[in-house]
Design a protein around this motif. Structure first.
Motif, short mmCIF file in Angstrom:
data_model
loop_
_atom_site.label_atom_id
_atom_site.label_comp_id
_atom_site.label_asym_id
_atom_site.label_seq_id
_atom_site.Cartn_x
_atom_site.Cartn_y
_atom_site.Cartn_z
N ARG A 247 0.72 -1.12 0.10
CA ARG A 247 -0.12 -0.03 -0.18
C ARG A 247 0.79 1.04 0.05
N GLN A 248 1.98 1.10 -0.04
CA GLN A 248 2.91 2.24 -0.03
C GLN A 248 3.31 2.84 -1.40
N LEU A 249 3.12 3.95 -1.65
CA LEU A 249 3.09 4.55 -3.01
C LEU A 249 4.11 5.61 -2.98
N SER A 250 4.84 6.02 -4.14
CA SER A 250 5.73 6.79 -4.62
C SER A 250 5.54 7.53 -5.83
N THR A 251 5.55 8.74 -5.86
CA THR A 251 5.27 9.38 -7.27
C THR A 251 6.16 10.82 -7.02
N GLU A 252 5.90 11.71 -8.02
CA GLU A 252 6.95 12.92 -8.06
C GLU A 252 6.18 13.91 -8.74
N ALA A 253 6.58 15.15 -8.79
CA ALA A 253 6.30 16.38 -9.61
C ALA A 253 7.63 16.80 -10.17
N LEU A 254 7.57 16.63 -11.70
CA LEU A 254 8.73 16.71 -12.40
C LEU A 254 8.38 17.81 -13.20
N ALA A 255 8.58 19.19 -13.12
CA ALA A 255 8.11 20.16 -13.88
C ALA A 255 8.86 21.35 -13.60
N GLY A 256 9.10 22.18 -14.72
CA GLY A 256 10.02 23.47 -14.47
C GLY A 256 11.36 23.12 -15.35
N ARG A 294 -5.38 14.66 -5.89
CA ARG A 294 -5.85 13.75 -6.33
C ARG A 294 -5.62 12.43 -5.49
N LEU A 295 -4.42 12.46 -5.12
CA LEU A 295 -4.08 11.37 -4.15
C LEU A 295 -5.13 10.97 -2.81
N GLN A 296 -5.62 12.24 -2.55
CA GLN A 296 -6.49 12.33 -1.16
C GLN A 296 -7.71 11.40 -1.53
N ALA A 297 -8.28 10.93 -2.79
CA ALA A 297 -9.23 10.41 -2.88
C ALA A 297 -8.80 8.63 -2.63
N VAL A 298 -7.68 8.30 -2.66
CA VAL A 298 -7.23 6.95 -2.77
C VAL A 298 -6.23 6.65 -1.55
N ALA A 299 -5.80 7.84 -0.87
CA ALA A 299 -4.68 7.71 0.04
C ALA A 299 -4.97 8.24 1.62
N GLY A 300 -4.17 7.99 2.48
CA GLY A 300 -4.12 8.62 3.65
C GLY A 300 -3.04 9.62 3.93
N GLN A 301 -2.12 9.55 4.53
CA GLN A 301 -1.10 10.56 4.69
C GLN A 301 -0.28 10.54 3.59
N ALA A 329 -4.32 -1.25 -2.16
CA ALA A 329 -3.27 -1.68 -3.18
C ALA A 329 -4.00 -1.79 -4.52
N ASP A 330 -4.58 -0.76 -5.08
CA ASP A 330 -5.26 -0.74 -6.29
C ASP A 330 -4.55 0.13 -7.37
N ASP A 331 -3.94 -0.68 -8.43
CA ASP A 331 -3.07 0.11 -9.43
C ASP A 331 -4.06 0.86 -10.34
N THR A 332 -5.21 0.31 -10.58
CA THR A 332 -6.18 0.87 -11.51
C THR A 332 -6.31 2.27 -10.95
N ALA A 333 -6.78 2.52 -9.57
CA ALA A 333 -7.00 3.56 -9.21
C ALA A 333 -5.78 4.48 -9.26
N CYS A 334 -4.63 4.25 -8.88
CA CYS A 334 -3.59 4.90 -8.78
C CYS A 334 -3.35 5.60 -10.59
N LEU A 335 -3.42 4.79 -11.59
CA LEU A 335 -3.44 4.99 -12.91
C LEU A 335 -4.46 6.22 -13.20
N MET A 336 -5.57 5.95 -12.87
CA MET A 336 -6.73 6.88 -13.20
C MET A 336 -6.55 8.52 -12.31
N LEU A 338 -3.61 9.47 -11.30
CA LEU A 338 -2.49 10.07 -11.55
C LEU A 338 -2.04 10.52 -13.16
N GLN A 339 -2.84 9.75 -13.98
CA GLN A 339 -2.56 10.11 -15.28
C GLN A 339 -3.63 10.57 -15.85
N PRO A 340 -3.42 11.49 -16.77
CA PRO A 340 -2.32 12.41 -17.18
C PRO A 340 -2.05 13.29 -16.08
N THR A 341 -0.72 13.41 -15.57
CA THR A 341 -0.53 14.35 -14.39
C THR A 341 -0.60 15.63 -15.07
#
Length: 428
Positions: A247-256, A294-301, A329-336, A338-341
């Motif tokens: 259930r541990q998720l890592s993502t990032e903001a790469l912009a600029g 967006r993560l607030q809909a599927v994640a806690g802290q 632990a739901d990859d479909t939820a993660c995809l929907m 986060l993408q497109p960011t």
């Protein structure tokens, strides 16, 4: 053991009695990394498709994946398939999600060459809807048809024509139209992309382009999917879409973005400018806020790390790492979610996408989608950036730029020129 010995060991294992029932089995044998074995060369030597190659940007994981036992047209479909086999949490599907995340091309591979750290293995999957015994006999015969690795031939073609979609004049006008729409309050940001069609004098080997890109572009995810002998989508992307372990998720903001000078002192100055530039900081923070919302809909802290600068071969980016604990632990939820960011589409997402679909003169397809793998235990996908679609002797290169209120059209053109140079320079 050597690759040929590993194949024989798998064939021997397949001769053991298996039930005449449907199901899944995973077999694996260790591989020696001695002799500088090159999995991409091995993959390219096989006359079986689809083929998938993936290397982590940290270099600690590498996979060459061959032949589909079953294919899926969306990640959601693949996840439903995996949920039928909870006793095999490491069973992996590989492939692509399109820019429109409802569509994809993923597959359960027959054979995987994998390296994790300093350990390598050859992994064989068995899957049958009727009889594992028959699947084993078929797999044993199929393994006999594998070819030894051959060197990927050097590119002998030269460029005979190049066309930008949109061309520079149209791009400048489009960016101006976008900034005007932002000033009217239609949206806060839109990411506009350009496709560059490069015509070659003879066919290009997609595996050669992947090999060359991997050698020249460090700190990138390298991904390659060959659909058949003439068509492949590939790239070297700096950006993770998500990694999930349980259930541990890592993502990032790469912009600029700013260019990277070959001189280290100049590159340092560019880096410091990027950290202080309000336009680029604003662009990055918009992405951070959108991801967190967006993560607030599927994640806690949810935690956001301080901003850093990521240096690549031609450009430098602002980067913020984001971690969260998922409710499930739901990859479909993660995809929907986060993408497109916002880094590849804009904000708000719906309004930015409407502008993109109305104004971009090409279909993004796989570009700015994602590439990677999923299993019940873990998953990881990178954003499909710095990418190319190779079709016989035509190569389509993609690049995009985030447009905000302060964007200068000429500077944005220069930014996408710098981005596309990571691949374009390889066959100049």
């Amino acid at each position: 053991m050597e690759l040929t010995q590993a194949v024989k060991a798998l064939q021997q294992a397949l001769r053991k009695e298996l039930p005449d029932t449907p199901g899944v089995r995973i077999m694996s044998v260790p591989l020696s990394l001695a002799g500088n074995q090159e999995p991409l060369c091995w993959l390219n030597s096989q006359a079986c498709w689809p083929q998938f190659y993936w290397q982590h940007r940290d270099g600690h994981e590498e996979y060459a994946v061959l032949c589909a036992l079953r294919t899926f047209t969306s990640l959601a479909e693949g996840q439903r398939f995996l949920s039928c086999f909870p006793e095999y949490p490491e069973l992996r599907l590989w492939g692509l999600n399109a820019f429109d995340p409802q569509h994809g091309q993923l597959f359960l591979p027959r054979l995987t060459w994998q390296r994790q750290g300093s350990q390598a293995r050859l992994v064989l999957n068995l899957y049958s809807e009727t009889s594992l015994r028959e699947a084993a006999a078929e797999a044993e015969s199929w393994l006999s048809g594998l070819c030894p690795a051959a060197v990927i031939p050097e590119l002998a073609a030269r460029v005979c024509e190049q066309v930008h979609l949109p061309a520079e004049v149209q791009w400048l006008a489009l960016v101006t139209e976008a900034t005007q729409a932002i000033s009217r309050g239609q949206f806060d940001k839109v990411v506009l992309a350009r496709a560059t069609d490069v015509q070659l004098t003879q066919p290009m080997s997609p595996a050669w382009l992947m090999h060359a890109s991997r050698q020249h572009n460090s700190r990138c995810y390298h991904f390659y999917m060959a659909f058949d002998s003439r068509q492949a989508f590939l790239g070297s992307s700096p950006e993770r879409l998500w990694h999930r372990a349980g259930r541990q998720l890592s993502t990032e903001a790469l912009a600029g973005t700013v260019g990277r000078d070959a001189d280290d002192s100049q590159a340092d100055q560019q880096s410091q400018w990027l950290l202080k530039d309000k336009k680029n900081q604003h662009e990055n923070w918009l992405v951070v806020e959108d991801i967190c919302q967006r993560l607030q809909a599927v994640a806690g802290q949810i935690d956001v790390e301080p901003v850093q600068v990521i240096r690549l071969r031609k450009v430098q980016h602002l980067h913020r790492a984001i971690t969260a604990t998922l409710n499930y632990a739901d990859d479909t939820a993660c995809l929907m979610q986060l993408q497109p960011t916002a880094a590849v589409a804009g904000l708000p997402r719906k309004d930015a996408l409407a502008f993109i679909y109305a104004h971009e003169p090409f279909n993004r397809g796989w570009y700015a989608g994602s590439a990677g793998y999923l299993s019940l235990a873990t998953s990881e996908f990178c954003v499909a950036l710095r990418s190319a679609l190779v079709q016989y002797n035509n190569v389509r290169l993609y690049a995009g730029a985030g447009i905000v209120a302060q964007s200068n059209p000429a500077e944005e053109w220069l930014e996408i020129e710098n981005k596309v140079a990571a691949l374009r320079s390889l066959f100049s």
